[in-house]
Design an enzyme around this catalytic site. Structure first.
Site, PDB file in Angstrom:
ATOM      1  N   GLU A  25      -5.371   3.003   6.174  1.00  0.00           N
ATOM      2  CA  GLU A  25      -5.033   2.991   4.752  1.00  0.00           C
ATOM      3  C   GLU A  25      -5.664   4.180   4.054  1.00  0.00           C
ATOM      4  OE1 GLU A  25      -6.121   0.176   0.902  1.00  0.00           O
ATOM      5  OE2 GLU A  25      -5.958  -0.747   2.883  1.00  0.00           O
TER       6      GLU A  25
ATOM      7  N   SER B 290     -11.523  -1.154   2.832  1.00  0.00           N
ATOM      8  CA  SER B 290     -10.648  -1.470   3.969  1.00  0.00           C
ATOM      9  C   SER B 290     -10.073  -0.190   4.548  1.00  0.00           C
ATOM     10  CB  SER B 290      -9.508  -2.391   3.513  1.00  0.00           C
ATOM     11  OG  SER B 290     -10.023  -3.609   3.037  1.00  0.00           O
TER      12      SER B 290
ATOM     13  N   ARG C 129       0.831  -1.210   0.000  1.00  0.00           N
ATOM     14  CA  ARG C 129       0.000   0.000   0.000  1.00  0.00           C
ATOM     15  C   ARG C 129       0.866   1.260   0.000  1.00  0.00           C
ATOM     16  NH1 ARG C 129      -2.336  -3.898  -0.661  1.00  0.00           N
ATOM     17  NH2 ARG C 129      -4.333  -4.588   0.175  1.00  0.00           N
TER      18      ARG C 129
END
Length: 334
Positions: free
Chosen positions: A330, A234, A160
């Protein structure tokens, strides 16, 4: 002020001073003086990885350039390149690729967002990441207005992560991404429930389209529709811990799910830890944790960005206290 309600999937109504949405390279170049003078500047996609906590006092840029071009697709090559506009919906590119017998993106099906954001976030799911198929990124350097071509290695992709999120933040406007896809399909079925879903269907020799459908079914079963319940998918990254820390936790939780990263590191699902802390399905104010997937925070209706942040912080504190791990968001919190 311009409303950003339709530009974030959490469904939070904040505004910005100016919104720029170029649909062509000509429009983008014409807007560069405004982009260069913007202070502050926020570059977004469809807002599927964005949490707004206040009005944005500057310019928001959403590159809406479309187009998919097949390159280097000679019969003697085992690969083909897809050059895609930053504003293309990422999932639609996957559908296009499979229809043209090009493979490598199937496991990333139904991840929300656009092509430009995929190169920034290095999106991933079910054992695959965007970096596995990205060949290069085309962008304009904001300070100079010059066109640049950035190859995969220069982006220094990690979990990520890319340099666009860190040292290059706000320095480039991405307008095209080129993906290198294989002409030969090799299924990757080891992550999540992909193999189980296919097996239940009696499918032991799946095609790329079969894998895509299985991934879509799994995601739809456990993830909420932003049109019904605002969310950004998420919310937390799955932490990567040292082998020592992993073995310590495994001795306490023998059934703990985990994924090997390398000889020294393991990845522990953040959703599992959040669930162990009792947050799954619970709410704090008008923000809550999704009942089917503890990794997803949702807007129960009328939640502010700060309410979502408060929930995020409470969850992080509980996970840290119980597991000794600080799980990181995130989502881009603005």
């Amino acid at each position: 002020m311009v409303s950003l309600l339709q530009h974030n999937t959490f469904g939070i109504d904040h505004s910005c001073r100016q919104l720029l949405e170029p649909t062509s390279m000509e429009e983008l170049h014409a807007m560069m003086p405004d982009i260069q003078q913007a202070s502050p500047l926020l570059i977004i996609g469809v807002g599927s990885n964005l949490l707004l906590t206040q009005d944005f006092p500057g310019t928001v840029l959403h590159v809406c350039i479309k187009g998919i071009e097949m390159c280097e697709c000679d019969d003697d090559k085992d690969y083909c390149l897809l050059r895609c506009g930053a504003g293309e919906v990422f999932d639609e590119v996957i559908e296009y690729a499979i229809e043209h017998q090009l493979y490598g993106m199937e496991n990333l099906s139904l991840i929300p967002g656009e092509v430009g954001a995929s190169a920034v976030q290095n999106i991933g799911a079910y054992g695959k990441e965007a970096k596995d198929v990205i060949k290069s990124v085309e962008a304009i350097e904001i300070s100079s207005g010059q066109e640049v071509l950035i190859d995969n290695e220069e982006c220094r992709y990690g979990y990520r992560y890319s340099r666009f999120k860190d040292e290059w933040r706000g320095q480039y406007v991405i307008h095209h991404v080129t993906f290198r896809l294989s002409r030969h399909f090799e299924p990757s079925l080891e992550y999540g429930n992909i193999r189980k879903v296919l097996s239940e269907q009696g499918n032991n020799a799946p095609t790329a389209a079969d894998v895509r459908r299985a991934v879509i079914d799994i995601r739809k079963a456990k993830l909420p529709d932003p049109e019904v319940e605002g969310n950004a998918g998420s919310f937390f990254m799955n932490p990567i811990v040292s082998r020592e820390k992993y073995e310590e936790l495994l001795s306490q939780y023998p059934s703990m799910p985990h994924y090997n990263v390398d000889a020294e590191h393991e990845k522990i699902p953040a959703g599992w830890m959040i669930e162990q802390c009792g947050w799954k399905g619970k709410s704090l104010g008008r923000a809550g944790v999704h009942a089917n997937q503890a990794l997803v925070l949702v807007n129960r209706g009328g939640a502010t960005g700060q309410e979502v942040v408060n929930l995020c912080n409470a969850i992080r504190a509980d996970v840290l206290q119980r597991f000794g791990i600080d799980i990181k968001p995130e989502v881009n919190i603005v």
